[in-house]
Enzyme design. Structure first.
Site, PDB file in Angstrom:
ATOM      1  N   GLU A   1       1.345 -26.273   7.334  1.00  0.00           N
ATOM      2  CA  GLU A   1       1.750 -26.674   8.693  1.00  0.00           C
ATOM      3  C   GLU A   1       0.763 -26.182   9.753  1.00  0.00           C
ATOM      4  O   GLU A   1       1.145 -25.678  10.805  1.00  0.00           O
ATOM      5  CB  GLU A   1       3.184 -26.211   8.994  1.00  0.00           C
ATOM      6  CG  GLU A   1       4.182 -26.917   8.098  1.00  0.00           C
ATOM      7  CD  GLU A   1       5.524 -27.124   8.745  1.00  0.00           C
ATOM      8  OE1 GLU A   1       5.618 -27.121   9.988  1.00  0.00           O
ATOM      9  OE2 GLU A   1       6.488 -27.303   7.986  1.00  0.00           O
TER      10      GLU A   1
ATOM     11  N   GLN B   1       0.829  -1.209   0.000  1.00  0.00           N
ATOM     12  CA  GLN B   1       0.000   0.000   0.000  1.00  0.00           C
ATOM     13  C   GLN B   1       0.868   1.265   0.000  1.00  0.00           C
ATOM     14  O   GLN B   1       0.587   2.219  -0.722  1.00  0.00           O
ATOM     15  CB  GLN B   1      -0.912  -0.031   1.250  1.00  0.00           C
ATOM     16  CG  GLN B   1      -2.035   0.962   1.250  1.00  0.00           C
ATOM     17  CD  GLN B   1      -3.111   0.614   0.222  1.00  0.00           C
ATOM     18  OE1 GLN B   1      -3.144  -0.488  -0.309  1.00  0.00           O
ATOM     19  NE2 GLN B   1      -3.959   1.575  -0.087  1.00  0.00           N
TER      20      GLN B   1
HETATM   21  C1  LIG Z   1       2.168 -24.971  -1.003  1.00  0.00           C
HETATM   22  C2  LIG Z   1       1.767 -26.032  -0.027  1.00  0.00           C
HETATM   23  C3  LIG Z   1       2.731 -26.901   0.447  1.00  0.00           C
HETATM   24  C4  LIG Z   1       2.361 -27.949   1.309  1.00  0.00           C
HETATM   25  N1  LIG Z   1       3.309 -28.874   1.692  1.00  0.00           N
HETATM   26  C5  LIG Z   1       2.894 -30.015   2.319  1.00  0.00           C
HETATM   27  C6  LIG Z   1       3.809 -31.099   2.526  1.00  0.00           C
HETATM   28  O1  LIG Z   1       5.009 -31.034   2.183  1.00  0.00           O
HETATM   29  N2  LIG Z   1       3.347 -32.246   3.107  1.00  0.00           N
HETATM   30  C7  LIG Z   1       2.041 -32.385   3.516  1.00  0.00           C
HETATM   31  O2  LIG Z   1       1.693 -33.452   4.021  1.00  0.00           O
HETATM   32  N3  LIG Z   1       1.146 -31.355   3.338  1.00  0.00           N
HETATM   33  C8  LIG Z   1       1.539 -30.193   2.742  1.00  0.00           C
HETATM   34  N4  LIG Z   1       0.637 -29.159   2.533  1.00  0.00           N
HETATM   35  C9  LIG Z   1      -0.748 -29.324   2.969  1.00  0.00           C
HETATM   36  C10 LIG Z   1      -1.174 -28.363   4.059  1.00  0.00           C
HETATM   37  O3  LIG Z   1      -0.617 -28.759   5.285  1.00  0.00           O
HETATM   38  C11 LIG Z   1      -2.723 -28.324   4.043  1.00  0.00           C
HETATM   39  O4  LIG Z   1      -3.113 -27.608   2.887  1.00  0.00           O
HETATM   40  C12 LIG Z   1      -3.276 -27.684   5.293  1.00  0.00           C
HETATM   41  O5  LIG Z   1      -3.070 -28.507   6.418  1.00  0.00           O
HETATM   42  C13 LIG Z   1      -4.788 -27.394   5.168  1.00  0.00           C
HETATM   43  O6  LIG Z   1      -5.489 -28.518   4.707  1.00  0.00           O
HETATM   44  P1  LIG Z   1      -6.498 -28.350   3.477  1.00  0.00           P
HETATM   45  O7  LIG Z   1      -5.792 -27.629   2.398  1.00  0.00           O
HETATM   46  O8  LIG Z   1      -7.067 -29.672   3.161  1.00  0.00           O
HETATM   47  O9  LIG Z   1      -7.645 -27.404   3.997  1.00  0.00           O
HETATM   48  P2  LIG Z   1      -8.938 -27.885   4.814  1.00  0.00           P
HETATM   49  O10 LIG Z   1      -8.527 -28.764   5.939  1.00  0.00           O
HETATM   50  O11 LIG Z   1      -9.961 -28.378   3.865  1.00  0.00           O
HETATM   51  O12 LIG Z   1      -9.431 -26.509   5.429  1.00  0.00           O
HETATM   52  C14 LIG Z   1     -10.263 -25.579   4.717  1.00  0.00           C
HETATM   53  C15 LIG Z   1     -10.602 -24.435   5.663  1.00  0.00           C
HETATM   54  O13 LIG Z   1     -11.355 -24.930   6.781  1.00  0.00           O
HETATM   55  C16 LIG Z   1     -10.683 -24.608   7.991  1.00  0.00           C
HETATM   56  N5  LIG Z   1     -10.895 -25.706   8.928  1.00  0.00           N
HETATM   57  C17 LIG Z   1     -10.697 -27.038   8.738  1.00  0.00           C
HETATM   58  N6  LIG Z   1     -10.966 -27.717   9.836  1.00  0.00           N
HETATM   59  C18 LIG Z   1     -11.333 -26.824  10.777  1.00  0.00           C
HETATM   60  C19 LIG Z   1     -11.728 -26.902  12.148  1.00  0.00           C
HETATM   61  N7  LIG Z   1     -11.803 -28.056  12.801  1.00  0.00           N
HETATM   62  N8  LIG Z   1     -12.014 -25.758  12.800  1.00  0.00           N
HETATM   63  C20 LIG Z   1     -11.954 -24.568  12.152  1.00  0.00           C
HETATM   64  N9  LIG Z   1     -11.597 -24.423  10.874  1.00  0.00           N
HETATM   65  C21 LIG Z   1     -11.284 -25.537  10.191  1.00  0.00           C
HETATM   66  C22 LIG Z   1      -9.215 -24.438   7.609  1.00  0.00           C
HETATM   67  O14 LIG Z   1      -8.523 -23.629   8.538  1.00  0.00           O
HETATM   68  C23 LIG Z   1      -9.363 -23.767   6.244  1.00  0.00           C
HETATM   69  O15 LIG Z   1      -9.597 -22.402   6.414  1.00  0.00           O
HETATM   70  C24 LIG Z   1       1.010 -28.070   1.726  1.00  0.00           C
HETATM   71  C25 LIG Z   1       0.042 -27.138   1.283  1.00  0.00           C
HETATM   72  C26 LIG Z   1       0.401 -26.140   0.410  1.00  0.00           C
HETATM   73  C27 LIG Z   1      -0.657 -25.187  -0.080  1.00  0.00           C
END
Ligand SMILES: Cc1cc2nc3c(=O)[nH]c(=O)nc-3n(C[C@H](O)[C@H](O)[C@H](O)COP(=O)(O)OP(=O)(O)OC[C@H]3O[C@@H](n4cnc5c(N)ncnc54)[C@H](O)[C@@H]3O)c2cc1C
Length: 390
Positions: free
Chosen positions: A364, A337
């Protein structure tokens, strides 16, 4: 006594690392931007290796790696301080000589085959727990591993795996006992790519390039179980929890560099006859950023200190990770900004930082999951309000 001062040694190492990053790594920033905008990796592997070798000649090798494996064993606090310095650049550089800490749970044979070559930069790993149907709810993974004589046969899909398209082996978590699930029914396996898993990259708004992994009847020898059968989930949580303070540590470095850019811009850019630094609206952006960065620093050092003391650092790490991730996103948004239209262009690296830092609030453990952890710890009485001082 509460002592907020760094030791002479810590200050000296921090100064030397800053000088290394500024002299040797920051000059690659324009190359990285150009390469990424042409769809190539920011740093080619040969250049990264050369930079790591140069760092090794300066004594930076295996910062958190035990000395018996040739590392510095610098400890969590020093690692956090060094992580902040490395975070000052968006060049995808990290010091060599490190490996995911769950590899230290391996047998001597596994250490020789996986840990040592990873430390030496000869092998590359990835860590795969997330699945299309199991992200925040990691306990819901369904990838299965079934015994077949002395082997295991793995089937399933993993998603968003960092380094998944480049790694030559994966630490993959699979269900070995469906009744027990995450409570004793998940096992970690070391699986070479040539055992049969495949990967495909996932384009993202950032430049980190995770991949999806596919396991279709992949046969893995029994000796490739990492740790004990059924104890994989504990191993995963231990790994993620132990290193979590490094995420806000890097965020601090990035935010400080960005804030320095904003201060220079505020003093140089004139509007309505005066530097924009004269306007309270801009001053507040700068002050708010500084306050949030300082708070992140102390939360991160506190979490690292707990790790170093060998006490349970999960609560403090969740607080540091949550605050550090939100802080970095607040700061980069304010800095953009302050730069006005130029902040939005690709002539400046701010948009590059903006896209990269957004990830910190997701991987994470998302912001929401950190808040859930913090609240549950307090509501269940596992942690008392004000426990940091007890
Ligand atoms: C670039 C990148 C690198 C990554 N690297 C790795 C890796 O090396 N190894 C690995 O294993 N994973 C990896 N991940 C996965 C990452 O850890 C997950 O994307 C993350 O844990 C969120 O899971 P999800 O994307 O399925 O979102 P979801 O679990 O579907 O969540 C969607 C939304 O709902 C919210 N939510 C879910 N459950 C709850 C709850 N109980 N209470 C309140 N809110 C909730 C979340 O905060 C989020 O806002 C990576 C992800 C990205 C984007």
């Amino acid at each position: 006594m509460v002592d907020f001062a760094l030791s002479d040694e810590q200050r000296a190492i921090r100064g030397a690392v800053r000088s290394f990053i500024e002299k040797e790594v920051v000059p690659f920033e324009n190359d990285v931007l150009r390469n990424e905008r042409e769809g190539k990796p920011g740093l080619d592997p040969a250049t990264l290796r050369e930079l790591q070798d140069r760092a090794k000649r300066h004594g930076y090798w295996g910062i958190n790696t035990p000395e018996e494996y040739g590392g510095m064993n610098a400890g969590a606090i020093m690692s956090a301080i060094i992580g902040s310095e490395v975070g000052r650049t968006f060049v995808p550089f990290r010091f060599g000589g490190t490996a995911d800490n769950i590899l230290y749970a391996g047998t001597d044979e596994q250490k020789a085959e996986y840990l040592i070559p990873t430390l030496n930069g000869e092998r590359r790993s990835c860590f795969a727990i997330t699945e299309p149907g199991a992200g925040s709810d990691a306990r819901a993974i369904t990838t299965s591993a079934v015994r077949d004589g002395d082997d295991w046969v793995i089937n399933g899909e993993k998603i968003f795996i960092t380094n998944g398209n480049e790694a030559d082996f994966v630490m993959v978590f699979a269900v070995t006992n469906r009744d027990l699930g995450a409570n004793g029914g998940v096992t970690c396996f070391l699986v070479d790519r040539d055992m049969g898993w495949t990967s495909s990259p996932i384009p993202t708004m950032g430049e980190w390039g995770p991949a999806s992994l596919s396991f279709d009847n992949v046969h893995v020898p029994g000796r490739n179980v990492l740790g004990e059968v059924g104890h994989g989930f504990d191993l995963a949580m231990q790994w993620i929890g132990q290193g979590r303070y490094m995420i806000p540590a890097r965020a601090i470095g990035a935010a400080e560099r960005l804030l320095e850019m904003a201060i220079a811009q505020a003093n140089n850019r004139k509007s309505m006859g005066r530097p924009i630094a004269d306007y309270q609206a801009i001053q507040w952006h700068i002050a708010d950023s500084q306050v949030e960065i300082e708070a992140a620093r102390w939360l991160t050092l506190y979490a690292a200190w707990q790790v170093e003391q060998g006490v349970d650092a999960r609560h403090a790490s969740s607080i540091a990770k949550l605050h550090g991730a939100v802080m970095a996103n607040n700061v980069v948004d304010r800095v953009l900004q302050i730069h006005g239209g130029m902040g939005y262009t690709k002539e400046l690296p701010i948009e590059r930082w903006y896209r990269e830092l957004r990830l910190l609030r997701i991987f994470e453990g998302t912001d929401e999951i950190q808040k859930r952890t913090i609240a549950r710890n307090l509501l269940k009485g596992n942690v008392k309000v004000g426990a940091a001082l007890s």
